[in-house]
Design an enzyme around this catalytic site. Structure first.
Site, PDB file in Angstrom:
ATOM      1  N   GLY A 159       0.783  -1.223   0.000  1.00  0.00           N
ATOM      2  CA  GLY A 159       0.000   0.000   0.000  1.00  0.00           C
ATOM      3  C   GLY A 159       0.818   1.276   0.000  1.00  0.00           C
ATOM      4  O   GLY A 159       1.828   1.405  -0.695  1.00  0.00           O
ATOM      5  N   ASP A 187       7.396  -3.985   9.154  1.00  0.00           N
ATOM      6  CA  ASP A 187       6.095  -4.606   8.901  1.00  0.00           C
ATOM      7  C   ASP A 187       6.091  -5.992   9.523  1.00  0.00           C
ATOM      8  O   ASP A 187       7.084  -6.411  10.145  1.00  0.00           O
ATOM      9  CB  ASP A 187       5.803  -4.680   7.397  1.00  0.00           C
ATOM     10  N   TYR A 238     -12.226   2.803  13.609  1.00  0.00           N
ATOM     11  CA  TYR A 238     -11.230   3.262  12.631  1.00  0.00           C
ATOM     12  C   TYR A 238     -11.110   4.786  12.608  1.00  0.00           C
ATOM     13  O   TYR A 238     -10.015   5.318  12.836  1.00  0.00           O
ATOM     14  CB  TYR A 238     -11.562   2.715  11.238  1.00  0.00           C
ATOM     15  N   SER A 295      -6.732  10.043   8.265  1.00  0.00           N
ATOM     16  CA  SER A 295      -7.765   9.662   7.302  1.00  0.00           C
ATOM     17  C   SER A 295      -8.785  10.779   7.188  1.00  0.00           C
ATOM     18  O   SER A 295      -9.097  11.459   8.176  1.00  0.00           O
ATOM     19  CB  SER A 295      -8.472   8.376   7.751  1.00  0.00           C
ATOM     20  N   ASP A 347       5.485  -6.678  15.307  1.00  0.00           N
ATOM     21  CA  ASP A 347       4.040  -6.586  15.478  1.00  0.00           C
ATOM     22  C   ASP A 347       3.746  -5.331  16.287  1.00  0.00           C
ATOM     23  O   ASP A 347       3.987  -5.278  17.497  1.00  0.00           O
ATOM     24  CB  ASP A 347       3.524  -7.831  16.204  1.00  0.00           C
TER      25      ASP A 347
END
Length: 276
Positions: free
Chosen positions: A12, A32, A153, A115, A41
């Protein structure tokens, strides 16, 4: 040339950002769950601490920029608490843990990925946002599970944007020549919006998401914004939230200024206070 750390670097926006910075000759340290320089993690405090230690070693203690792209989307099967753990605490703890390495660069930049859902999705649980900003991870994860993934989210991403706004101007950051900014992408064509782990019924809702530009964004378009924010052309930006969403935020939150209005500073203060 600089050394940049990118979380969520395997796919992404993170992968696109890594490719762009690498092509410019910079050193990129990817973080990652697999297939990166540092495997960690970020959903657990232990994983974040391990990531900070590994990055510090690989970078030899100097990091010029950190880009936190690691995140889970609202349409995956992950519990809401897990979204909060990765999206908010994974980013904040990495930024805080790497602050000594960023300070040694004597002019570093941190970009966190928020976002545009933070301003366009209704019903964001404010108590979850508050728990994140209070640093109460146990409570935040509990509230995230109760809220479920779809409300959790935007809550995690709103908390991230507010954390940047709060922290960017403090002596611990800008006083140490570390700039904090955030990008608020809209609908981007990544595994988060078209991956195999999405709930197929919920994914249908994405077709109704309004994007005046008429298409989803591409990861490389967000990567270009990130490259600007970590580069020398953005040195006046500190605590900024840059919307890159094809016009969704502008469409849903239009501000109509009276044509004949010539406001005083007091008028402006009252105007914006009335809208918060």
């Amino acid at each position: 040339m600089a050394t940049y750390v990118i979380t969520g670097a395997a796919s992404g926006i993170g992968a696109a950002t890594g490719q762009l910075l690498t092509s410019a000759g910079h050193t990129v340290i990817g973080v990652d769950l697999a297939n990166t320089d540092v495997v960690a993690d970020l959903s657990t405090p232990e994983g974040r601490s391990a990531a900070v230690a590994a990055v510090t070693e690989v970078s030899e203690g100097v990091v010029h920029g950190l880009v936190c792209c690691a995140g889970l989307g609202p349409l995956s099967h992950a519990p809401g608490g897990t979204l909060v753990a990765v999206n908010y605490f994974g980013a904040v703890d990495l930024a805080t843990g790497l602050r000594p390495a960023l300070e040694r660069a004597e002019g570093a930049s941190v970009v966190l990925i928020s976002s545009s859902s933070t301003t366009t999705q209704p019903g964001i649980p404010e108590h979850l946002v508050a728990a994140c900003l209070d640093g109460d991870e146990a409570r935040a994860l509990e509230l995230g599970d109760e809220a479920t993934a779809i409300p959790a989210y935007p809550a995690s991403k709103l908390a991230l944007a507010w954390w940047v706004r709060r922290e960017a101007v403090r002596a611990e950051w800008v006083g140490r020549k570390i700039r904090l900014n955030t990008v608020a992408p809209g609908m981007i064509d990544t595994p988060m919006t078209n991956g195999p782990d999405l709930d197929p019924e919920l994914a249908k809702a994405l077709d109704f998401y309004p994007v005046p530009l008429g298409r989803r964004g591409r990861p490389e378009e967000i990567a270009a914004v990130v490259e600007f924010l970590v580069g020398p052309g953005s040195t006046l930006l500190c605590g900024s939230v840059v919307f890159a969403d094809g016009g969704t935020d502008a469409l849903l939150r239009q501000q109509d200024w009276p044509a004949a209005w010539n406001p005083t500073p007091e008028d402006l203060t009252r105007h914006f206070q009335s809208r918060t």
